[in-house]
Design an enzyme around this catalytic site. Structure first.
Site, short mmCIF file in Angstrom:
data_model
loop_
_atom_site.label_atom_id
_atom_site.label_comp_id
_atom_site.label_asym_id
_atom_site.label_seq_id
_atom_site.Cartn_x
_atom_site.Cartn_y
_atom_site.Cartn_z
N HIS A 175 0.75 -1.22 -0.09
CA HIS A 175 0.08 0.16 0.15
C HIS A 175 0.90 1.26 0.02
CE1 HIS A 175 -3.41 2.56 1.62
NE2 HIS A 175 -4.02 1.95 0.45
N HIS A 198 -5.11 6.15 -5.54
CA HIS A 198 -6.24 7.01 -4.92
C HIS A 198 -6.62 8.12 -5.89
CE1 HIS A 198 -4.55 4.67 -1.44
NE2 HIS A 198 -5.80 4.56 -1.07
N HIS A 207 -7.41 -2.26 -5.12
CA HIS A 207 -7.63 -2.87 -3.63
C HIS A 207 -8.32 -4.09 -3.93
CE1 HIS A 207 -6.68 1.29 -2.72
NE2 HIS A 207 -6.24 0.93 -1.27
N HIS A 338 -15.03 5.14 3.34
CA HIS A 338 -13.71 4.36 3.22
C HIS A 338 -12.92 5.50 3.97
CE1 HIS A 338 -9.67 5.32 1.26
NE2 HIS A 338 -9.58 4.00 1.53
N HIS A 342 -10.78 4.86 7.74
CA HIS A 342 -9.07 4.99 8.16
C HIS A 342 -8.94 6.00 9.25
CE1 HIS A 342 -6.75 3.07 5.19
NE2 HIS A 342 -8.02 3.07 4.24
N PHE A 359 -1.77 6.61 4.48
CA PHE A 359 -1.53 5.54 3.57
C PHE A 359 -0.51 4.77 3.63
CE2 PHE A 359 -4.90 7.62 0.88
CZ PHE A 359 -5.97 6.91 1.44
N HIS A 372 -10.96 -2.98 4.04
CA HIS A 372 -11.08 -2.77 2.58
C HIS A 372 -11.85 -3.91 1.76
CE1 HIS A 372 -9.21 0.61 0.79
NE2 HIS A 372 -8.67 0.68 1.85
#
Length: 603
Positions: A175, A198, A207, A338, A342, A359, A372
């Site tokens: 990632h 992203h 993903h 999403h 996070h 990230f 995810h």
């Protein structure tokens, strides 16, 4: 009705919550292409399809642009000359993550995110041939056997040497490398531009592939070909707390392989996740939080995900970057549920918000993968709704975008977006009650009572009267002219009315969030909440970057069809749009605000 969950300028308060009454209601209801291939001397050449009558010699991509008289650049390359994003051989062309980390001196995870090299060449992907379908299961409702196998698989992954491609650390680094500038678009002809997965239509497929191999690697480590990942089912009330399996630091006196110390300690035990989290906890009851969460999922999948770009994110092809020279867009789920999870899980006491809050470090928390897993399930649910406009991308530049991963046999394989759209071919699926009516499906915000509204004063400036770009260091309220008013049901079946906020330039080293309200006309003393129809949604970003500058550019899209109906404002020529900065917006700039009709494509 007194509606006072989330005021535009003040915080949540317990007194106002007690006055809140929730209402929900059921929602009834090839052209000429050019590709870049590697030549023996590594010069990137344009190869034309043999079937085309037009004959052009192989020429360097940038030389071709120069030959067109400088008319075109990477940012405005004609569609006929665009090419899909192509990840390079990840073991031979990779660099340390040096972007998207606001405080590198305080980083608790390594920025050396390149994968180990085993000296192998990249092979084409082959679909699995086994008959068994791996069934991913809800993390809050797993069997004892499922929990034990999952813990054992993660522990086996942790026990591998860090330089093994299947190790816990190597998997976490994937990632970081793809999100924080580890790879460039060299195989597409742009070695100076980083790849970023992203803020575009690459978000979902990348993903999906990431988890596909992660799941199969875990299964092989415990010799179980049926092994399947759990998923954090935060779209139903019972699944909204962080799953209990991740909470204890030890189990029976031994370290819990699913535990991560770098989490927000205030959110771990018996706390309902906030799917619209803006870095501050809301002083509200669980009942209210659940209702808001369900409305958020409804908004992400239906209201704001009503067309391909709005759900998946904007087009992103070779030569594109996020420095303002192209026109990227973030999808509804990515910017919504999403990002909120996070941020909600990451440790707010750390400068870089590790692990989940950044990230570069997110993959070090096992919760990242089950989060995810549910994000991937959102793609499936969106598709299964079979609503008009719920159509996956068909552009060759999306279908042929590709990435490179180590598979469960330690082979390097190249995978394409086009090969991940059919879960049946990938031999995995999700355990869901097929007869279940998901509660978010019936969580469209209730229609606003006219008695709680006031007539528009019309004293708000229009977009034509404001000089853009505008810095969003305070609340921005502006009137935006609509393409048309009082559309018929037949008209609405042909096109969605969409609010576009473009040219959003922000510091990518920060968590940023602003909220968007449309036609908020409540009387004095009443305020609009995330559960109300006037709340269009939010724009939120986790720290990351794809370039040396810390500033990135994006855009956001918000569906207006239902919002205008539910706020009793379909007949108004202008929509009053209010942008409310929540966090990290001190330097954020908005380039343009407009409303368009987006044609609805049907399957």
């Amino acid at each position: 009705m007194s509606s006072s969950l989330l005021p535009l300028t003040s915080s949540f308060n317990t007194q106002s919550i007690s006055q809140r009454t929730f209402k929900t209601r059921t929602n009834q209801t090839q052209g000429f292409r050019v590709s870049c291939n590697n030549a023996p001397n590594d010069n990137k050449k344009l190869i034309l399809p043999d079937s085309q009558e037009l004959i052009v010699p192989n020429v360097d991509r940038r030389n071709l642009l120069v030959g067109l008289g400088g008319l075109y650049t990477a940012a405005n390359l004609p569609a006929a000359l665009a090419t899909p994003i192509t990840a390079p051989d990840i073991t031979s062309i990779c660099k340390d993550a040096s972007v998207g980390i606001k405080h590198p001196e305080a980083a608790i995870r390594t920025r050396k995110c390149c994968p180990p090299s085993l000296g192998k060449t990249v092979k084409p992907f082959v679909f699995p041939t086994e008959k068994t379908v791996r069934m991913r299961w809800p993390a809050h409702n797993g069997t004892k056997e499922q929990l034990e196998k999952y813990r054992a698989a993660i522990q086996a992954m942790r026990d591998l040497p860090d330089d093994h491609p299947h190790s816990f650390v190597s998997q976490a680094k994937i990632h970081c490398a793809y999100c924080n500038g580890g790879y460039t678009q060299v195989d597409s002809g742009f070695p100076e531009i980083d790849i970023q997965i992203h803020n575009s239509w690459l978000f979902f497929p990348f993903h999906r592939w990431y988890l596909y191999f992660y799941e199969r690697i875990l299964g092989k480590l415990i010799n179980d070909p049926t092994f399947a990942l759990p998923y954090w089912k935060w779209d139903v009330p019972a699944g909204m707390p962080i799953p209990e399996m991740f909470v204890p630091e030890t189990i029976n006196g031994k370290p819990n392989s699913l535990y991560d110390v770098n989490r927000n300690a205030n959110h771990i035990k018996e706390r309902i996740v906030d799917l619209d989290f803006d870095s501050k906890d809301k002083n509200i009851s669980d009942e209210v939080q659940i209702a808001c969460n369900l409305s958020t999922v409804y908004r992400d999948l239906i209201r704001n995900g009503a067309d391909t770009i709005s759900f998946f994110g904007g087009e992103y092809v070779a030569g594109d970057s996020f420095d303002g020279k192209s026109d990227p867009a973030v999808g509804s789920v990515e910017s919504g549920c999403h990002t909120a999870v996070h941020k909600w899980v990451g440790d707010s006491n750390k400068l870089n918000k590790e692990d989940m809050g950044n990230f570069y470090s997110a993959g070090y928390d096992p919760a990242f993968y089950i989060h995810h897993s549910n994000v991937d399930r959102m793609w499936k649910l969106w598709k299964d709704l079979r609503l008009p406009g719920h159509v996956e991308p068909t552009d060759p530049d999306w279908l042929n975008a590709s990435y490179v991963f180590y598979d469960e046999n330690e082979e390097l394989v190249r995978v394409y977006n086009k090969d991940c759209v059919d879960l049946e071919k990938l031999k995995y699926n999700y355990v869901d009650n097929l007869r279940e009516v998901f509660p978010w499906r019936n969580s469209r915000p209730g229609k606003r009572s006219k008695s709680s509204q006031v007539e528009s004063t019309g004293d708000v400036k229009t977009v034509d009267q404001i000089k853009f770009p505008v810095r969003l260091n305070k609340i921005l309220k502006v009137r935006v002219k609509r393409p048309t008013v009082n559309r018929s049901e037949e008209d609405k079946e042909k096109a969605n009315e969409v609010l576009l906020i473009k040219g959003i330039k922000y510091d990518s080293g920060n968590f940023v969030k602003f909220d968007v309200f449309v036609n908020d006309k409540l009387k004095d003393g009443e305020v609009t909440t995330p559960c109300d129809p006037e709340y269009a949604g939010g724009f939120a970003q986790i720290p990351h970057n794809d370039m040396k500058s810390m500033f990135m550019t994006s855009s956001a899209r918000f569906g207006l069809n239902e919002l205008l109906e539910d706020s009793n404002t379909e007949g108004e020529e202008y929509a009053t749009v209010t942008l409310v900065p929540r966090t990290g917006c001190e330097e954020l700039i908005v380039g343009q605000i407009k409303i368009e009709l987006v044609p609805i494509h049907r399957i």
